[in-house]
Design an enzyme around this catalytic site. Structure first.
Site: not given
Ligand code: X6L
Ligand code: MG
Ligand code: MG
Length: 164
Positions: A83, A92, A95
């Site tokens: 990663r 990534r 994670d």
């Molecule tokens: C506003 C601002 C709304 C930020 C949502 C949501 C930020 C999720 C980061 C957010 C916000 C994350 C995964 C992902 C990520 C995953 C899917 C995160 C961290 N990891 N999308 N996005 N699966 N589908 O594992 O979860 S980055």
């Molecule tokens: Mg995560």
């Molecule tokens: Mg994490």
């Protein structure tokens, strides 16, 4: 032995293979028993949305490790699977997040338990429900939080026929 739940996500390269390799490292760890693996879900990216779809799973483990030692193992898996962090919330290979560790509630910045953002993320709630419907966050069941998600959010999650 303490019971814990991990969330795994990948959206680069051979995603299926990254999930398998991560589970293999967990399975072979002398202080972790891998008890259960959820179905595999293909999910639209959250946070930074202009990136490839993810595969997400959750796993149930038991371990003699402390929460911080388990966090180190999560980071080791991420390192082992190459990663690289370029964009915040970006693509990534893998994670690995600790979602629950027993009934521990921790507000520490380095490791917040239960994971602070489970409640609004269908890509975590749905695979967790495969493993245990009775998990509680802030006095409510995860099935409650799942029921609060919109149909649109749930539609962005698709069960795929992959066995890890
Ligand atoms: C506003 C601002 C709304 C930020 C949502 C949501 C930020 C999720 C980061 C957010 C916000 C994350 C995964 C992902 C990520 C995953 C899917 C995160 C961290 N990891 N999308 N996005 N699966 N589908 O594992 O979860 S980055
Ligand atoms: Mg995560
Ligand atoms: Mg994490």
């Amino acid at each position: 032995m303490n019971k814990a739940y991990l969330g795994l996500g990948t959206n680069m390269g051979d995603r299926e293979n990254y999930l398998r390799q991560a589970c293999e490292i967990i399975r072979e760890h002398s202080q972790i028993n891998l008890l259960k693996i959820s179905h595999v879900y293909e999910t639209k990216a959250w946070g930074y949305t202009d990136q490839a779809d993810f595969l997400n799973i959750c796993v149930e483990i038991e371990t003699t490790l402390s929460p911080m030692e388990l966090l180190e193992v999560c980071h080791l898996i991420e390192e082992e699977l190459n990663r690289v962090r370029i964009i915040r919330w970006g693509p990534r290979t893998i994670d690995v997040d600790i979602l629950f560790f027993d009934n521990i509630i921790s507000k520490e910045e380095i490791l917040t338990l239960p994971h602070p953002r489970i409640k609004e993320r269908a890509f975590v709630l749905i695979p967790l429900m495969d493993l245990n419907e009775d998990l509680i966050i802030e006095d409510r069941s995860i099935s409650y939080y799942l029921s609060k998600l919109s149909e649109d959010e749930k539609n962005e999650i698709r069960k795929v026929k992959i066995n890890i």
